[in-house]
Design a protein around this motif. Structure first.
Motif, PDB file in Angstrom:
ATOM      1  N   SER A   1      31.174  33.200  10.209  1.00 41.09           N
ATOM      2  CA  SER A   1      30.277  33.837  11.181  1.00 41.09           C
ATOM      3  C   SER A   1      28.996  33.033  11.339  1.00 41.09           C
ATOM      4  CB  SER A   1      29.933  35.264  10.737  1.00 41.09           C
ATOM      5  OG  SER A   1      31.050  36.095  10.803  1.00 41.09           O
TER       6      SER A   1
ATOM      7  N   ARG B   1      29.750  29.939  13.396  1.00 41.48           N
ATOM      8  CA  ARG B   1      29.919  30.274  14.816  1.00 41.48           C
ATOM      9  C   ARG B   1      28.571  30.559  15.467  1.00 41.48           C
ATOM     10  NH1 ARG B   1      34.071  33.702  12.704  1.00 41.48           N
ATOM     11  NH2 ARG B   1      36.014  32.531  12.670  1.00 41.48           N
ATOM     12  N   GLU B   2      27.743  31.303  14.765  1.00 42.65           N
ATOM     13  CA  GLU B   2      26.414  31.621  15.293  1.00 42.65           C
ATOM     14  C   GLU B   2      25.585  30.353  15.471  1.00 42.65           C
ATOM     15  OE1 GLU B   2      23.498  33.831  16.884  1.00 42.65           O
ATOM     16  OE2 GLU B   2      25.470  34.582  16.309  1.00 42.65           O
ATOM     17  N   ARG B   3      25.660  29.495  14.524  1.00 41.43           N
ATOM     18  CA  ARG B   3      24.906  28.231  14.593  1.00 41.43           C
ATOM     19  C   ARG B   3      25.367  27.376  15.776  1.00 41.43           C
ATOM     20  NH1 ARG B   3      20.486  25.453  12.668  1.00 41.43           N
ATOM     21  NH2 ARG B   3      21.003  23.284  12.503  1.00 41.43           N
ATOM     22  N   ARG B   4      26.663  27.371  16.028  1.00 40.19           N
ATOM     23  CA  ARG B   4      27.210  26.585  17.139  1.00 40.19           C
ATOM     24  C   ARG B   4      26.727  27.114  18.485  1.00 40.19           C
ATOM     25  NH1 ARG B   4      33.535  25.596  17.787  1.00 40.19           N
ATOM     26  NH2 ARG B   4      33.387  26.728  15.844  1.00 40.19           N
ATOM     27  N   ARG B   5      26.519  28.428  18.568  1.00 41.65           N
ATOM     28  CA  ARG B   5      26.058  29.030  19.830  1.00 41.65           C
ATOM     29  C   ARG B   5      24.621  28.664  20.145  1.00 41.65           C
ATOM     30  NH1 ARG B   5      27.557  35.133  19.184  1.00 41.65           N
ATOM     31  NH2 ARG B   5      28.704  34.561  17.347  1.00 41.65           N
ATOM     32  N   LEU B   6      23.843  28.297  19.160  1.00 39.36           N
ATOM     33  CA  LEU B   6      22.412  27.989  19.386  1.00 39.36           C
ATOM     34  C   LEU B   6      22.202  26.699  20.066  1.00 39.36           C
ATOM     35  CD1 LEU B   6      20.929  29.189  16.004  1.00 39.36           C
ATOM     36  CD2 LEU B   6      20.984  30.415  18.172  1.00 39.36           C
TER      37      LEU B   6
END
Length: 79
Positions: free
Chosen positions: A71, A74-79
């Motif tokens: 998670s 994934r969150e880091r990739r969205r930034l």
């Protein structure tokens, strides 16, 4: 046959022990070890370390920790 320095040999030890060197390089390492007591001792210490540690299997992460890490990735990739 290539003549290796002690520094060059130190960089080849893993490949030598994994039998990943071509024949001329392997023969060069063996020739160096035959006449260099310090490098011979270094290789024997390397072998002893490998024998002592064995071939450890990777540890598996607990499912909840793996889920939290995925998670976070994934969150880091969205930034």
């Amino acid at each position: 046959m290539k003549r290796f320095t002690c520094d060059e040999l130190a960089g080849l030890i893993t490949a030598y022990l994994e039998d990943a060197l071509d024949r001329p390089a392997r023969d060069g390492v063996r020739a160096h070890l035959a006449c260099c007591e310090g490098c011979e001792r270094y290789v024997e210490q390397f072998r002893a370390t490998i024998d002592a540690l064995g071939d450890p299997h990777p540890e598996k992460l607990p499912a909840d920790m793996r889920d939290r890490l995925m998670s976070a990735f994934r969150e880091r990739r969205r930034l």
